[in-house]
Design a protein around this motif. Structure first.
Motif, short mmCIF file in Angstrom:
data_model
loop_
_atom_site.label_atom_id
_atom_site.label_comp_id
_atom_site.label_asym_id
_atom_site.label_seq_id
_atom_site.Cartn_x
_atom_site.Cartn_y
_atom_site.Cartn_z
N ALA A 192 8.86 3.86 52.13
CA ALA A 192 8.30 3.18 53.30
C ALA A 192 7.42 4.09 54.15
O ALA A 192 6.45 3.63 54.77
N GLU A 193 7.73 5.39 54.18
CA GLU A 193 6.98 6.32 55.02
C GLU A 193 5.63 6.71 54.44
O GLU A 193 4.85 7.43 55.08
N THR A 194 5.31 6.26 53.23
CA THR A 194 4.03 6.58 52.61
C THR A 194 2.89 6.00 53.44
O THR A 194 2.85 4.80 53.68
N GLY A 195 1.97 6.86 53.84
CA GLY A 195 0.83 6.43 54.65
C GLY A 195 -0.39 6.08 53.82
O GLY A 195 -1.07 5.11 54.09
N THR A 196 -0.68 6.91 52.82
CA THR A 196 -1.81 6.65 51.92
C THR A 196 -1.31 6.76 50.49
O THR A 196 -0.83 7.82 50.08
N LEU A 197 -1.44 5.67 49.78
CA LEU A 197 -0.95 5.58 48.41
C LEU A 197 -2.13 5.47 47.45
O LEU A 197 -3.01 4.63 47.63
N LEU A 198 -2.12 6.33 46.43
CA LEU A 198 -3.11 6.28 45.36
C LEU A 198 -2.42 5.78 44.11
O LEU A 198 -1.36 6.30 43.73
N VAL A 199 -3.00 4.77 43.46
CA VAL A 199 -2.48 4.23 42.21
C VAL A 199 -3.55 4.42 41.14
O VAL A 199 -4.67 3.96 41.30
N VAL A 200 -3.19 5.13 40.06
CA VAL A 200 -4.13 5.36 38.95
C VAL A 200 -3.63 4.57 37.75
O VAL A 200 -2.51 4.79 37.27
N GLY A 201 -4.45 3.64 37.29
CA GLY A 201 -4.03 2.78 36.20
C GLY A 201 -5.18 2.30 35.34
O GLY A 201 -6.21 2.97 35.23
N HIS A 202 -4.99 1.13 34.76
CA HIS A 202 -5.87 0.61 33.71
C HIS A 202 -6.34 -0.80 34.03
O HIS A 202 -5.67 -1.55 34.74
N ASN A 203 -7.46 -1.15 33.44
CA ASN A 203 -7.92 -2.53 33.49
C ASN A 203 -7.30 -3.30 32.34
O ASN A 203 -6.97 -2.68 31.32
N PRO A 204 -7.11 -4.58 32.46
CA PRO A 204 -7.56 -5.43 33.56
C PRO A 204 -6.62 -5.45 34.77
O PRO A 204 -6.94 -6.06 35.79
N ALA A 205 -5.48 -4.77 34.72
CA ALA A 205 -4.49 -4.86 35.79
C ALA A 205 -5.03 -4.35 37.12
O ALA A 205 -4.81 -4.98 38.16
N ILE A 206 -5.70 -3.20 37.15
CA ILE A 206 -6.20 -2.64 38.41
C ILE A 206 -7.19 -3.60 39.06
O ILE A 206 -7.08 -3.90 40.25
N ALA A 207 -8.15 -4.08 38.30
CA ALA A 207 -9.15 -5.00 38.85
C ALA A 207 -8.51 -6.30 39.31
O ALA A 207 -8.84 -6.83 40.38
#
Length: 171
Positions: A101-116
């Motif tokens: 919950a305390e995460t202020g900025t979250l980066l998610v690195v993944g794949h298409n088509p899921a990310i899009a």
């Protein structure tokens, strides 16, 4: 509630010539340089993640490594997750809902088509139109959507994040 940032990043350009299984496919030389550029872009905009979720696929891990190089630090908490090596937006969202919950900025690195698909699903009515148009036109390798979020991570859902920017940082 304090505004949070969510950054959805498609992995950098991969190398199709290696003949290895998909999960082990690396990024190419251009992809490595571009990933570093993505880290520099984030740094310039003071969007340094304090937590990163990354697919367990080799190309996603190498993308994140390049981003960290561009940021200039490696003290960001990272979770490499097999659930992010999939192509389903709902599965990605369920993983995001479990971040601290305390995460202020979250980066998610993944794949298409899921990310899009997830980026389109999350975009609220008050999203930046230009960013929406660019994202919907194409979500190429190293495509990055930046959202502001004013709900808790575990409450994140469709149309609850404001898309601010869509960029494709290139070297």
């Amino acid at each position: 509630m304090v505004l949070k940032h969510l950054i959805l990043l498609r992995h950098a350009e991969s190398d199709w010539t290696t003949g290895v299984p998909d999960r082990l496919r690396p990024i190419n030389d251009k992809g490595i340089k571009d990933a570093v550029q993505a880290g520099l872009w984030l740094t310039e905009r003071e969007l340094i993640p304090d937590y990163a979720l990354c697919s367990s696929a080799q190309r996603a891990k190498k993308t994140l490594s390049g981003v960290f190089e561009g940021i200039g630090q490696q003290k960001i908490k990272v979770s490499y997750d097999d659930h992010l090596y999939n192509f389903d937006a709902n599965s990605l969202l369920e993983t995001i809902r479990k971040v601290p919950a305390e995460t202020g900025t979250l980066l998610v690195v993944g794949h298409n088509p899921a990310i899009a698909s997830l980026a389109r699903d999350l975009a609220s009515q008050d999203s930046e139109q230009r960013a929406l148009d660019e994202m919907q036109r194409e979500y190429p390798s190293l495509g990055m959507s930046v959202f502001t979020v004013d709900v808790t991570w575990n409450a994140l859902g469709n149309h609850l994040a404001r898309l601010r920017l869509f960029v494709v940082p290139r070297s």
